[in-house]
Design a protein around this motif. Structure first.
Motif, PDB file in Angstrom:
ATOM      1  N   TYR A 165      -4.495   4.321   6.866  1.00 28.77           N
ATOM      2  CA  TYR A 165      -4.221   5.104   5.665  1.00 28.77           C
ATOM      3  C   TYR A 165      -5.387   6.025   5.290  1.00 28.77           C
ATOM      4  O   TYR A 165      -5.486   6.481   4.161  1.00 28.77           O
ATOM      5  CB  TYR A 165      -3.880   4.159   4.505  1.00 28.77           C
ATOM      6  N   ILE A 223       0.831  -1.211   0.000  1.00 27.30           N
ATOM      7  CA  ILE A 223       0.000   0.000   0.000  1.00 27.30           C
ATOM      8  C   ILE A 223       0.861   1.254   0.000  1.00 27.30           C
ATOM      9  O   ILE A 223       0.605   2.209  -0.758  1.00 27.30           O
ATOM     10  CB  ILE A 223      -0.957  -0.006   1.210  1.00 27.30           C
ATOM     11  N   HIS A 283      -7.476  -2.237  -2.666  1.00 24.34           N
ATOM     12  CA  HIS A 283      -6.714  -3.391  -2.202  1.00 24.34           C
ATOM     13  C   HIS A 283      -7.689  -4.429  -1.656  1.00 24.34           C
ATOM     14  O   HIS A 283      -8.294  -4.236  -0.603  1.00 24.34           O
ATOM     15  CB  HIS A 283      -5.696  -2.980  -1.145  1.00 24.34           C
ATOM     16  N   ILE A 320      -7.009   4.994  -0.507  1.00 22.94           N
ATOM     17  CA  ILE A 320      -7.222   3.547  -0.524  1.00 22.94           C
ATOM     18  C   ILE A 320      -8.627   3.193  -0.042  1.00 22.94           C
ATOM     19  O   ILE A 320      -9.269   3.960   0.677  1.00 22.94           O
ATOM     20  CB  ILE A 320      -6.168   2.799   0.302  1.00 22.94           C
TER      21      ILE A 320
END
Length: 550
Positions: free
Chosen positions: A55, A12, A223, A25
């Motif tokens: 994040y 990431i 992701h 993300i």
């Protein structure tokens, strides 16, 4: 000191550095609503929500509901409850069934580009045509159908013109591919089964491999984490996204959780439930989140456990002691202390007034003044644990013996003078004397004892049923035994003590969901099946490690 990253975090951070995903993300937790969540799901939940938190991204809860025969709304409610109990909130709630129309359009697009075809073969014929890892697959005559014919047949499948299993839609990829998943995988099948959300609107349903990646792309998931068994599925995941020109979601695989002496398979857990070997999906012996909650595990303990085992690339078996350590460490700080006598033995203090009652003050949580204290009645007749008396003591036994003395917790020192036995020779009653000057906090007796035991006043003690739990299976890795795992089910995984006693203040409280430490006995929680006339307590964990490898 520089923070250590797991391999997913490293991916990431590299993507962030390369500005691969400019909008930030996003992750998702995508359970199929066909059972209850277990610890393996908890690991995935902690991972996905943890990544989004770290994040500053978002997490979608998406129910992958593409198999109407096994799914229902009760599982959806249970899954929502478990995630929230673990301490997480999702940004959006979606369903794969939200995308049925879109997915159907994707299938049409693949057909129009000659990348999918309708196959009339039976499941057995398809399996044979696919070959083996050592033998390449063989295309059949349906693979050469025209685009127009495939469009007509797929539409006929959609409107219900064919019976279940009569036809499937397959992606046209490569029957000689080394990866078996790329040998023209099935992407739609016929099922005349009502869906829990869409009813009878559809009689064709997308396969998991077709719905999952496209759902990720529709939601712009950056992701998409999954366990290692999906490594071989990744090329297919990427093929669909590439051919359809969708958002470039990235699939990342990590090691699944395997916990010693139990199983992490909804299908196998369901067998235990359906065969009546356990008391439903929330049986305290099961590794389900609901079962752990009923047993008294805390969200903090489960999150700490998931953090300690980490994220790896190789499967391994995790020691059950680590899970118990995490909950023991958490409850030691928070669980109020109470007294319970699990296997009672009557004690009569012969020199204590028959009509006299005094209150012994005990702390609710030692060292925490804010938790306060309570008064426990002390009388002439008491219950103590059977294991706290031995008529003929062994070496290094320091509890109560005939002619020996111990301290009663928070109260007095007593000396056993006489043992009463029933007609079968079993000890039924102890006659003891107490030393009035030995009261805890005001001891002027100068009597030295080596042990302190717990007790309850017989007139004030409340009858209760105590349930103690052991390993669910007799071998460390029952998951490796296939469908023979039931042979290794531990019939002694629960021990019921029907004649226990607990402190009387527990009857005046709504303590379902509240953890207690029963002094010297372990951590306990009131079971959901308790009533005003019948109290049941489940032991969460002992005070020390008690799971041993055989």
């Amino acid at each position: 000191m520089e923070e250590s990253l797991n391999f997913i975090e490293a991916i990431i951070e590299q993507d962030i550095c390369n500005e691969v995903y400019s909008e930030g993300i996003s992750t998702r937790f995508p359970p199929e609503p066909n059972g209850y969540l277990h610890l393996g799901h908890a690991k995935s939940i902690c991972l996905n929500f943890g990544l989004a938190s770290k994040y500053k991204g978002r997490v979608n809860l998406r129910f992958d509901d593409t198999n109407p025969e096994r799914e229902n709304s009760s599982y959806i409610d249970a899954i929502r409850k478990d995630i929230q109990w673990l301490g997480f909130e999702w940004h959006n709630e979606f369903y794969a069934s939200d995308y049925f129309e879109i997915l159907y359009g994707f299938a049409i697009e693949l057909i129009k580009r000659d990348l999918a075809y309708v196959d009339d073969s039976t499941p057995e014929e398809i399996a044979e045509q696919k070959g083996t890892p050592q033998v390449t697959g063989v295309p059949n005559r349906y693979r050469g159908r025209s685009i127009d014919e495939n469009l007509l047949l797929f539409e006929a499948m959609k409107v219900g013109s064919f019976k279940d299993g009569a036809k499937v839609l397959r992606a046209k990829i490569d029957m000689k591919a080394a990866n078996m998943h790329m040998r023209d995988p099935i992407i739609y099948r016929i099922k005349h089964t009502p869906h829990h959300r869409t009813g009878s609107a559809w009689c064709i349903y997308p396969m998991y491999d077709f719905a999952h990646g496209q759902s990720d792309a529709i939601e712009c998931i950056t992701h998409s984490t999954c366990t290692l068994e999906f490594v071989a599925h990744r090329p297919l995941y990427n093929w669909f996204i590439e051919k359809l020109g969708l958002f470039p979601s990235k699939q990342i695989e990590f090691a699944r959780l395997n916990l010693a002496f139990t199983i992490m398979s909804k299908r196998k857990l369901q067998q235990l439930v359906e065969k009546g070997l356990v008391d439903g999906w929330d049986d305290p012996r099961l590794p389900t989140v609901a079962g752990l909650r009923r047993r008294g595990y805390t969200p903090n303990a489960i999150r700490e456990f998931c953090d300690r085992i980490g994220v790896a690339k190789r499967d391994a078996i995790t020691d059950y002691n680590l899970l118990e350590f995490c909950v023991r460490e958490d409850l030691n700080k928070t669980a109020q202390r109470r007294i319970a006598v699990l296997k009672p033995l009557r004690v009569i203090i012969t020199n204590y007034g028959q009509e006299f009652t005094e209150n012994i003050v005990l702390e609710n949580l030692p060292g925490e003044e804010a938790e306060g204290s309570r008064e426990v009645p002390f009388t002439r007749e008491l219950w103590i644990e059977q294991d706290d008396f031995m008529e003929h003591p062994t070496k290094n036994y320091f509890r109560l013996t005939l002619g020996g003395a111990v301290r009663l917790k928070g109260a007095y020192i007593i000396l056993c003078e006489h043992v009463v036995k029933d007609e079968d020779g079993n000890i039924s009653e102890l006659h003891c004397k107490y030393f009035p000057e030995s009261k805890s906090g005001h001891d002027h007796s100068n009597i030295k004892v080596k042990s302190t035991i717990h007790w309850l006043s017989i007139p004030f003690a409340i009858p209760a049923e105590i349930r103690l739990y052991n390993k669910l299976f007799e071998i460390e890795d029952p998951g490796q035994t296939g469908d023979e795992f039931l042979k290794h089910f531990n019939k002694d995984s629960i021990q019921v003590l029907p004649n226990a006693y607990v402190e009387n203040d527990l009857i005046n409280r709504d303590d379902v969901g509240v953890n207690f430490q029963f002094v010297r006995m372990g951590y306990f929680i009131k079971d959901r099946n308790s009533t005003a006339d019948h109290f049941i307590f489940n032991r969460t964990v002992g005070l020390r490690e008690n799971w041993k490898k055989t």
